[in-house]
Design a protein around this motif. Structure first.
Motif, short mmCIF file in Angstrom:
data_model
loop_
_atom_site.label_atom_id
_atom_site.label_comp_id
_atom_site.label_asym_id
_atom_site.label_seq_id
_atom_site.Cartn_x
_atom_site.Cartn_y
_atom_site.Cartn_z
N THR A 167 2.55 0.51 -16.01
CA THR A 167 2.90 1.10 -14.73
C THR A 167 2.01 0.64 -13.57
O THR A 167 0.86 0.25 -13.78
N HIS A 168 2.61 0.72 -12.38
CA HIS A 168 1.82 0.58 -11.15
C HIS A 168 1.95 1.85 -10.32
O HIS A 168 1.76 1.84 -9.12
N CYS A 169 2.35 2.94 -10.97
CA CYS A 169 2.50 4.22 -10.26
C CYS A 169 1.12 4.73 -9.82
O CYS A 169 0.10 4.37 -10.38
N THR A 221 5.80 -0.52 -2.54
CA THR A 221 6.87 -1.39 -3.05
C THR A 221 8.27 -0.79 -2.88
O THR A 221 9.11 -0.93 -3.75
N LYS A 222 8.50 -0.13 -1.77
CA LYS A 222 9.82 0.47 -1.53
C LYS A 222 10.51 -0.22 -0.36
O LYS A 222 11.29 0.39 0.36
N LYS A 280 13.08 -5.80 0.26
CA LYS A 280 12.48 -6.32 -0.98
C LYS A 280 11.40 -7.39 -0.73
O LYS A 280 11.27 -8.36 -1.50
N ILE A 281 10.66 -7.22 0.35
CA ILE A 281 9.54 -8.16 0.59
C ILE A 281 8.40 -7.77 -0.35
O ILE A 281 8.08 -6.57 -0.47
N ASN A 282 7.83 -8.75 -1.02
CA ASN A 282 6.73 -8.43 -1.94
C ASN A 282 5.45 -8.23 -1.13
O ASN A 282 4.62 -9.13 -0.99
N LYS A 314 8.44 2.00 6.52
CA LYS A 314 8.34 2.70 5.23
C LYS A 314 7.03 2.36 4.50
O LYS A 314 6.34 3.23 3.99
N CYS A 315 6.71 1.07 4.50
CA CYS A 315 5.52 0.62 3.77
C CYS A 315 4.24 1.20 4.36
O CYS A 315 3.32 1.58 3.64
#
Ligand code: SF4
Ligand code: SF4
Length: 365
Positions: free
Chosen positions: A147-149, A288-289, A293-295, A342-343
Motif C-alpha cells: 500500500t501507499h495509503c 494520487t487522485k 492521471k498526472i503522476n 485536488k492534489c
C-alpha cells in the motif's frame, strides 16, 4: 544477519530483504546476485510481474534452481490488472510457473492506494476471493497487501484482519505519514515490510544533503537510510533493491552497527523533516487522485532536484524515470494539468503543486 518473526506466520525472515526491481540485462549475473544475497543470509526475496520489464520473476526462477540456503518468495497481483478472482488465479499460476516454485510464500494484493481501491479488492468475486481460494489450495502460504495509503487507512485495513502482513513505502522523509499503520501492525502482530528506503533515489543522489542520516563515520548514506528503516519498532524487513553483488554487500554491511537510532538522532531527523524539508516532496503518494492521471509524485520528486541542484539534474531524473518505465509516452504530463486543485488539498507538505507543474511544463515546452 538478523532474523525477525514475520507477524504470526511462524516464519523468521531476514531484516534486510532483497527487492528484485533493479536487475540489469545479464540474467545469469542477476541470478548470481540473488544467490550471493542468500549465501550472506538474506532469505526474503520480493518480486512482481512487471518488474524489470517483466523479467524479474523469471530471474528469481533461474536463481532458485540452486539456492545455497532456505528462502521465501513474495510476489503480487494488482487490482487494475487483475480485477477479479479468475484473473488473480491466472496471475498466481503464471507466477508459480515463472518462479519455478510450487507455492508462493507471501502473495500481495498490490498497491492499494486508498480505501476505495481496497473495497474493489474485497468485493464478492474480486481479487481477494481468488487469492484466498488459491491459499486454501496451498498455492499461496500467506496473503498480505502492499500500500501507499496514509497510516490511518492502513490501520483500517489491518483492523479488518484479512491480511497477515503489509508492505509499505517508508523512508526517512515520509515515515510520519505511515507510522499509524506500523503501530496498528504491531498491535495486531502482523508483519511489516518496508519499500522505497531511498526515497525513490533522492537520498543516494543527494548524499551531502542527506548526510545527517549517518550515525557512524564509516557508514554510507545508503546504509544509514536502510538502517533507519530496519531500526524502527514494528518493522520486520527493510527491502532494498539490489542489482549487483557490491550492492548486496553494502546493504548487508548496514548490520555491522546495531539497529538502533539514538534519541538525539531521531530528534534531529524529525526536526529536519519539519523545518528543512518543508519544500521537498516526500513521495508520500497522498496526491494520487488527479483527474488527468498526472503522476504527480514522480514529477514533484524530479522537481526536488531543481530545488536541491539544478534543471540539468531534474532533466536527468526525468530521463531515468522514463528509462525505468515510470513515465511512459502515453502518460499525461505536467502540461495536462487543469488546475483543479485536488492534489494541493491532499498534499501532506502543502506544496504549490500547480505552480511547480506549470514551471516544469514551461521548461519542457
Ligand atoms: S491541479 Fe492539476 S495536477 Fe493537481 S489534481 Fe488537478 S489536474 Fe491533477
Ligand atoms: S506532492 Fe505532496 S502529497 Fe504528493 S507525493 Fe509529494 S509530498 Fe506527497
Amino acid at each position: 544477519m538478523i532474523y525477525r518473526d514475520y507477524g504470526a506466520t511462524g516464519k523468521k525472515v531476514s531484516v534486510i530483504g532483497f527487492g528484485g526491481m533493479r536487475f540489469g540485462e545479464d540474467e545469469d549475473y542477476a541470478a548470481e546476485v540473488v544467490r550471493r544475497a542468500n549465501e550472506l543470509g538474506i532469505n526474503y526475496f520480493d518480486t512482481a510481474p512487471v518488474y524489470c520489464n517483466d523479467r524479474s520473476e523469471s530471474i528469481f526462477g533461474k536463481a532458485f534452481k540452486k539456492m545455497p540456503k532456505e528462502f521465501y518468495i513474495s510476489t503480487k497481483s494488482m487490482v487494475s490488472k487483475d480485477p477479479d478472482a479468475d484473473a488473480v488465479r491466472k496471475r498466481i499460476e503464471n507466477s508459480l510457473q515463472r518462479i519455478g516454485v510450487d507455492k508462493i510464500n507471501f502473495f500481495h494484493m498490490w498497491c492499494i492506494m486508498d480505501l476505495e481501491q481496497y473495497k474493489k479488492v474485497m468485493a464478492p468475486g474480486g481479487p481477494y476471493e481468488g487469492a484466498l481460494k488459491a491459499k486454501e489450495e496451498g498455492l499461496i502460504e500467506h496473503l498480505v497487501f502492499s500500500t501507499h495509503c496514509k497510516g490511518e487507512d492502513i490501520r483500517t485495513i489491518i483492523e479488518d484482519k484479512v491480511f497477515e502482513g503489509v508492505l509499505l513505502g517508508y523512508n526517512v522523509m515520509n515515515h510520519p505519514f505511515r507510522q499509524e499503520g506500523v503501530r496498528a501492525a504491531l498491535e495486531h502482530n502482523i508483519g511489516v515490510v518496508t519499500m522505497n528506503p531511498l526515497g525513490g533515489g533522492l537520498i543516494p543522489q543527494h548524499k551531502e544533503y542527506f548526510d545527517f542520516i549517518r550515525q557512524h563515520e564509516d557508514e554510507t548514506v545508503i546504509q544509514g537510510a536502510l538502517r533507519f528503516n530496519a531500526a524502527q519498532e514494528g518493522i520486520t524487513v527493510a527491502l532494498a533493491g539490489m542489482g549487483t553483488i557490491e550492492e548486496v554487500e553494502e546493504n548487508i554491511n548496514t548490520l555491522k552497527y546495531p539497529l538502533t537510532f539514538s534519541q538525539e538522532k531521531t530528534q534531529e531527523i524529525q526536526e529536519k523533516i519539519i523545518h528543512d524539508m518543508d519544500s521537498l516532496c516526500t513521495t508520500c503518494q497522498y496526491c494520487t487522485k488527479c483527474p488527468k492521471k498526472i503522476n504527480i509524485p514522480n514529477y514533484l520528486q524530479a522537481y526536488n532536484l531543481l530545488l536541491l541542484k539544478d534543471a540539468e539534474e531534474m532533466q536527468k531524473h526525468i530521463a531515468w524515470l522514463k528509462q525505468e518505465g515510470r513515465i511512459k509516452a502515453n502518460h499525461t504530463t505536467p502540461a495536462d494539468c487543469i488546475e483543479c486543485g485536488k492534489c494541493e488539498e491532499l498534499c501532506t507538505q502543502k506544496l504549490p503543486i500547480i505552480k511547480r507543474l506549470k514551471e516544469m511544463a514551461e521548461l519542457y515546452r
